[in-house]
Design a protein around this motif. Sequence first.
Motif, mmCIF file in Angstrom:
data_model
loop_
_atom_site.group_PDB
_atom_site.id
_atom_site.type_symbol
_atom_site.label_atom_id
_atom_site.label_comp_id
_atom_site.label_asym_id
_atom_site.label_seq_id
_atom_site.Cartn_x
_atom_site.Cartn_y
_atom_site.Cartn_z
ATOM 1 N N ARG A 1 2.550 -6.869 56.987
ATOM 2 C CA ARG A 1 2.034 -6.605 58.350
ATOM 3 C C ARG A 1 0.623 -6.023 58.284
ATOM 4 O O ARG A 1 -0.239 -6.385 59.075
ATOM 5 C CB ARG A 1 2.965 -5.648 59.088
ATOM 6 N N GLN B 1 -1.681 -8.804 57.363
ATOM 7 C CA GLN B 1 -1.838 -9.664 58.540
ATOM 8 C C GLN B 1 -2.920 -9.098 59.461
ATOM 9 O O GLN B 1 -3.788 -9.834 59.944
ATOM 10 C CB GLN B 1 -0.492 -9.756 59.269
ATOM 11 N N GLY C 1 -6.805 -10.516 60.157
ATOM 12 C CA GLY C 1 -6.972 -11.005 61.521
ATOM 13 C C GLY C 1 -6.215 -12.306 61.791
ATOM 14 O O GLY C 1 -6.721 -13.172 62.506
ATOM 15 N N ILE C 2 -5.044 -12.422 61.222
ATOM 16 C CA ILE C 2 -4.277 -13.656 61.389
ATOM 17 C C ILE C 2 -2.995 -13.437 62.201
ATOM 18 O O ILE C 2 -2.041 -14.214 62.101
ATOM 19 C CB ILE C 2 -3.940 -14.291 60.023
ATOM 20 N N GLY C 3 -3.007 -12.417 63.023
ATOM 21 C CA GLY C 3 -1.840 -12.116 63.843
ATOM 22 C C GLY C 3 -1.441 -13.251 64.765
ATOM 23 O O GLY C 3 -0.265 -13.429 65.074
ATOM 24 N N GLU C 4 -2.413 -14.049 65.211
ATOM 25 C CA GLU C 4 -2.131 -15.188 66.092
ATOM 26 C C GLU C 4 -1.573 -16.381 65.315
ATOM 27 O O GLU C 4 -0.950 -17.264 65.889
ATOM 28 C CB GLU C 4 -3.412 -15.626 66.816
ATOM 29 N N LEU C 5 -1.828 -16.407 64.006
ATOM 30 C CA LEU C 5 -1.431 -17.550 63.183
ATOM 31 C C LEU C 5 -0.140 -17.328 62.411
ATOM 32 O O LEU C 5 0.560 -18.276 62.082
ATOM 33 C CB LEU C 5 -2.545 -17.884 62.177
ATOM 34 N N THR D 1 3.524 -15.320 62.039
ATOM 35 C CA THR D 1 4.570 -14.487 62.641
ATOM 36 C C THR D 1 5.684 -14.301 61.623
ATOM 37 O O THR D 1 5.909 -15.154 60.769
ATOM 38 C CB THR D 1 5.152 -15.128 63.919
#
Length: 156
Positions: free
Chosen positions: A9, A12, A16-20, A22
Motif C-alpha cells: 500500500r 502504491q 502514484g498508481i492508486g488508480e491503476l 487495487t
Amino acid sequence: WSAEMKRLRRLQGELGIGELVTFQGSQDQRKLPVFYSASDAVIVPSHYESFGMVALEAMACGTPVIASNVGGLRYTIRDGETGLLVPREDPQALAEKIALLLDDEALRLKLGQQATQTAQRYSWSTIAHEIRDLYAEVICGEPCRQPVLAGSSSAY
C-alpha cells in the motif's frame, strides 16, 4: 493487514498508481472465474509451487499465465505455448514478460486459447479415467482387454 500488505500500500502511494492497482483481498471461489476472465494475464511469481492451482484455474478461463519456473508450474505451463515462464526471483525477466504480453494482443489470445485446451486435460472426468486406467494396468500387468473395476462399462 499484514506487513507485506502495508508495504505494498505504501509503495502504491509512492508510485502514484492508486488508480491503476487495487488489492481485492480474498474472494469467494465462485467469483474467481470472473476475475480470471477479466484479466489480460495472471502473474504467479512463486518461490515454490507444488502444483499451481491458481495457474490452472486461470488457464481454464482462457487467461495466459506468467509464472516462475518452479515446482508444478513448470509442468502445467508450457513456456511460449500456454503461458510464459521466468526464472525464480528475477523481477527484470518477470517485468519483460508482463510487458511483452500486454503489448502483444495476438500472443495473449494465442496463449489463452492454448491454455484452455491444456486445462481441459485436468478435468475431473479426465483425471478419473486416467486413474482408473492406471489401476487397471497395475492389476493386469499391462493394458487390460476387459473391465477389471467394479461398475466399469469400458472395455480395455
